[in-house]
Write an enzyme that holds these catalytic residues in place. Structure first.
Site, PDB file in Angstrom:
ATOM      1  CE  LYS A 102      -2.585  -3.778  -8.542  1.00  0.00           C
ATOM      2  NZ  LYS A 102      -1.867  -3.410  -7.370  1.00  0.00           N
ATOM      3  CD  GLN A 113      -0.694  -0.208  -6.158  1.00  0.00           C
ATOM      4  OE1 GLN A 113      -1.375  -1.025  -6.140  1.00  0.00           O
ATOM      5  NE2 GLN A 113       0.349  -0.192  -6.999  1.00  0.00           N
ATOM      6  CG  ASP A 169      -0.726  -7.089  -2.516  1.00  0.00           C
ATOM      7  OD1 ASP A 169      -0.666  -7.257  -3.876  1.00  0.00           O
ATOM      8  OD2 ASP A 169      -0.667  -5.789  -2.255  1.00  0.00           O
TER       9      ASP A 169
HETATM   10  N1  GUN Z   1       3.036  -1.735  -6.209  1.00  0.00           N
HETATM   11  C1  GUN Z   1       4.049  -2.516  -7.063  1.00  0.00           C
HETATM   12  N2  GUN Z   1       3.597  -3.572  -7.438  1.00  0.00           N
HETATM   13  C2  GUN Z   1       2.484  -3.852  -6.440  1.00  0.00           C
HETATM   14  C3  GUN Z   1       1.736  -5.034  -5.872  1.00  0.00           C
HETATM   15  O1  GUN Z   1       1.954  -6.260  -6.410  1.00  0.00           O
HETATM   16  N3  GUN Z   1       1.081  -4.910  -4.786  1.00  0.00           N
HETATM   17  C4  GUN Z   1       0.915  -3.795  -4.328  1.00  0.00           C
HETATM   18  N4  GUN Z   1       0.153  -3.739  -3.330  1.00  0.00           N
HETATM   19  N5  GUN Z   1       1.521  -2.814  -4.603  1.00  0.00           N
HETATM   20  C5  GUN Z   1       2.369  -2.801  -5.617  1.00  0.00           C
END
Ligand code: GUN
Length: 283
Positions: A50, A94, A117
């Site tokens: 990311k 995350q 998100d």
């Molecule tokens: N962990 C797995 N997928 C995601 C996501 O789309 N966003 C976040 N913040 N954590 C994750």
């Protein structure tokens, strides 16, 4: 008939290029801060991807790393700081978080305008009510893949397999907003294969490796595989038994190279949208 393979890598590369071009024209630099608590190796890999993708798109990307035993109060303090930080347009914590931290409380602490998100209840409600808000990245990416594949959703039977807050539920809301007839199926659904076979569009988001078999798929259906599962032998597979479904589906996404790359591309787009909307809000 062999299914058309929907190339998420290519669609994501195009979207990333569009986002980067839009960012290059802005009179400001959008900022994204990713918060990683603990040392889960899979999360570390996702966060690095990311961060790199955001930097490549011209976003001011930062990662805040916190120890696994960080108290919840310290994490909430950090979020309060980022909510107030003028250089941060997007905040992403995350998941999963360590067991001693209440993920719901953490998500609720994020300013909804910075919630790239789309997990904050204000954004969940906006999506459910068909109002503008920030949409979760993976379902948003699936919608773009369906659009790219030329799938007509209006009136189509769409089935979402899985009811998680991250994928299944927002996915169903987006398909409904696109006028599909939506079914959400899950572990308690009676005769899952028969339900799946009725679908024109099947979205698999169960986290169970190769659960969806060829005889679960209606002839010519579009199959979108959200799963990413690592098998004991090291192979990466989706929630769909890809090889056997190739002769049955009309179009299908591979794993890897399907939905996965779209999630990050949509995160970049959400960060750009959040940055623009925040600045419009303060004008
Ligand atoms: N962990 C797995 N997928 C995601 C996501 O789309 N966003 C976040 N913040 N954590 C994750």
């Amino acid at each position: 008939m062999t299914a058309r393979i929907v190339d998420g890598k290519a669609v994501a590369a195009d979207l990333r290029a569009v986002v980067a071009a839009r960012i290059a024209m802005l009179p400001f630099v959008p900022g994204l801060t990713v918060v990683l608590v603990g040392d889960d190796p899979a999360s570390a890999v996702y966060v690095r991807s990311k961060d790199r993708a955001a930097k490549d798109a011209g976003i001011l990307a930062r990662t805040v790393r916190m120890a696994a035993d960080t108290p919840q109060s310290a994490l909430l303090d950090e979020i309060a700081r980022l909510n107030a930080d003028p250089e941060t347009d997007g905040i992403l914590v995350q998941l999963p978080l360590p067991a001693h931290i209440d993920a719901e409380a953490v998500i609720q602490a994020i300013d909804p305008a910075k919630d790239v998100d789309g997990f904050h209840p204000a954004n969940v409600a906006a999506l459910a009510m068909g109002r503008p808000g920030l949409v979760p990245c993976t379902p948003a990416g699936v919608m773009k893949l369906l659009q790219h594949a030329g799938v007509v959703l209006s009136g189509a039977r769409a089935l979402v397999l899985g009811r998680s807050s991250i994928v299944g539920r927002p996915m169903a809301a987006l398909l409904l907003a696109a006028d599909a007839t939506v079914t959400i199926a899950h572990s308690r659904t009676r005769d899952l294969p028969a339900e799946c076979r009725r679908a024109d569009v099947l979205i698999a988001a169960t986290g169970r490796p190769e659960m969806v078999k060829a005889d679960w798929i209606g002839a010519g259906a579009t199959v979108i595989d959200v799963g990413i599962n690592r098998l004991p032998d090291g192979r990466l597979v989706g929630d769909v038994a890809y090889a056997e479904c190739l002769d049955r589906a009309g179009a299908i996404t591979p794993v890897p190279g399907g939905v996965g790359p779209m999630t990050i591309a949509c995160l970049l787009e959400n960060t750009l949208e959040a940055a623009i909307r925040r600045r419009q809000a303060v004008l």
